[in-house]
Design an enzyme around this catalytic site. Sequence first.
Site, PDB file in Angstrom:
ATOM      1  N   GLU A 133      -1.260  40.354  55.982  1.00  0.00           N
ATOM      2  CA  GLU A 133      -0.080  41.162  55.654  1.00  0.00           C
ATOM      3  C   GLU A 133       0.789  41.346  56.897  1.00  0.00           C
ATOM      4  O   GLU A 133       2.007  41.152  56.858  1.00  0.00           O
ATOM      5  CB  GLU A 133      -0.516  42.520  55.102  1.00  0.00           C
ATOM      6  CG  GLU A 133       0.634  43.462  54.790  1.00  0.00           C
ATOM      7  CD  GLU A 133       1.483  42.948  53.638  1.00  0.00           C
ATOM      8  OE1 GLU A 133       1.006  42.990  52.505  1.00  0.00           O
ATOM      9  OE2 GLU A 133       2.624  42.499  53.868  1.00  0.00           O
TER      10      GLU A 133
ATOM     11  N   SER B 142       5.190  42.037  48.971  1.00  0.00           N
ATOM     12  CA  SER B 142       5.004  42.094  50.427  1.00  0.00           C
ATOM     13  C   SER B 142       5.905  41.115  51.154  1.00  0.00           C
ATOM     14  O   SER B 142       6.260  41.342  52.309  1.00  0.00           O
ATOM     15  CB  SER B 142       3.576  41.689  50.783  1.00  0.00           C
ATOM     16  OG  SER B 142       2.676  42.688  50.489  1.00  0.00           O
TER      17      SER B 142
ATOM     18  N   ASP C 278       4.577  39.963  57.440  1.00  0.00           N
ATOM     19  CA  ASP C 278       5.695  40.883  57.663  1.00  0.00           C
ATOM     20  C   ASP C 278       6.445  40.525  58.954  1.00  0.00           C
ATOM     21  O   ASP C 278       7.675  40.516  58.991  1.00  0.00           O
ATOM     22  CB  ASP C 278       5.190  42.328  57.733  1.00  0.00           C
ATOM     23  CG  ASP C 278       4.539  42.774  56.428  1.00  0.00           C
ATOM     24  OD1 ASP C 278       4.661  42.047  55.420  1.00  0.00           O
ATOM     25  OD2 ASP C 278       3.892  43.839  56.416  1.00  0.00           O
TER      26      ASP C 278
END
Length: 568
Positions: A283, A485, A287
């Site tokens: 994640e 996400s 990002d």
Amino acid sequence: MVFRSLVLFALLAAVAAAPAQRQKAVHERKILPSSFSRVGAANSTQALTMRLGLKNKDTAGLIDALMRVSDPASEFFGQHLSQAEVNAFLGPTPETKSAVNAWLAENGIKTKTVSPAGDWIEFTLPVKQANELFDADFTVFKHNADGSEAVRTLQYSLPVDLQDKIAVLSPGVSFGAMSKGPKVKRQLGKVSLAKRQSVPAGCDTTITPACLQALYGIPTTRATQATNVLGVAGFINQWASHSDLSQFLNSLRPDAANGTFTVQTLDGGVNVDLPGGILAGIEADLDIQYTVGVATAVKNVFISAGTFNNDDLSGFLDMINFLLGQSAPPQVLTTSYGANEADVSPAMAQYVALSKQLCTAYTALGARGTSILFASGDGGVSGSQSQTCTTFQPTFPAGCPFITMVGATTGVPETSATFSSGGFSNIFSRASFQDAAVSAYLASINDTNAGLFNPNGRAFPDVAAMGDNVEVVNSALAELVAGTSCSSPIFASIISLINDRRIAAGKSSLGFLNPFLYANPQAFNDITTGSNPGCGTNGFPAKAGWDPVTGLGTPKFSALLSAAMALP
Ligand SMILES: *[C@@H]1O[C@H](CO)[C@@H](O)[C@H](O)[C@H]1NC(C)=O
Ligand SMILES: *[C@@H]1O[C@H](CO)[C@@H](O)[C@H](O)[C@H]1NC(C)=O
Ligand SMILES: *[C@@H]1O[C@H](CO)[C@@H](O)[C@H](O)[C@H]1NC(C)=O
């Protein structure tokens, strides 16, 4: 959310004087969510670190102030508030502070202030005393899926004369389960060191920064403003890797291969950043790669919240108070973690204090000039992750109207991603800026899904961006991932590039985005196909105009830029 708010200390000294009893009344109560089960009574001598959220002096005034600086029709657009101005709304009144401290002092409890405005105080006491003080029954509960344990109570009371001075006790009745990031769809193997020529021809199967530049018209030119900062929130020991980022950029953004990020930490957070991306979180890598890799040359900071949080919200509130304490918080903050509204806050409308306190903190950071973006969730209408359900499950913190929720699309040409969470809060009401758009949508679907959602709730997502088949590098391997996400950092990057132009022209950052976004539907590619199934239904259909799958649609950079540059 993963519960780590419980801190074990040595046995505390017994309190000397027996305090006078005050008349109390129940302040919050809830029914145990089905995702948790009772393990047993909490150890009575174990120490609990607890917080009280004191009633903010003027929440309505703060919201008015936020709207005044965020509404494109307002002459005060962009005139964001200083830290002192925000604190004047947030802080408790002197009477609140002294009344609450007097009660705690009567009980031998010493407090410390843990937020810049003084609206949160913290103290530590044994479970036995907490049970007595709050007429509570602190119990160990276990999350059925991940086995994590938490000490909570299903009810607590406060003195009658302090009911209107204290908003919430934490840990108290809040339960939650934080989703764990994007779904890995396919391992692509070792990153090719040869510079790849990413042509939009391959974008129907693999999304890269070049695809996004082509789809949304995002420029590749370098941002120029040193004061312009994009913040990427990190939680649950998800760490971002410089070496994975460097491989990603060398492969997919060779023209911006020296892009990088700095790190800030709170709650004992760290960023373990080893060669080869060992221990890097997928994640956090995603990002960082889709902020540094899209918002070319914008200063990027990875903000890592550790596990020593006592906010009962996995550090979500601590992160905002951390940023409110900064003289110049980042102008954009993107977060790709979340939970289900029903788990965090009880369904009963009067018992939603913690969610509201968090929303007030978002209001304050928005008033300071920060655009706060969140991934909307990956379970369609069934919640943050796909689950069985009989009514639609809005995600958390989507209900707060003062943040921008980002849903997902898939494919070229884009259609709704079926996992894109969207719907209507059961806690927060529909916001004025979205009233017309949401009413039109509800009229267009007649009674589809009637009874499964709250048509008067704050509706989300607000916007969307690509969220499927997105190429990332994690622990030196290329992978395709899917999830909202992906969408939040992509949209956040576009806002950062627009802020760069505004700051270069001597203007402010855009700050809280929603009134500006809903006033400019022409700046979006309207997604009118697909839906977000869940709970045994087809979910909501995407339609012309706003819809609870893809919001207003995906960004058209140049149209958003010209709308933004036309503002003061
Ligand atoms: C209860 O907590 C105390 C203090 O943390 C500890 O010494 C004791 O062993 C615990 N008792 C049980 C039954 O776990
Ligand atoms: C990064 O590279 C760009 C050109 O590709 C250059 O203009 C810039 O100065 C470089 N930045 C640093 C910090 O080296
Ligand atoms: C909603 O009702 C109108 C008028 O009765 C009808 O024309 C329209 O097709 C219906 N739409 C849906 C999605 O059922």
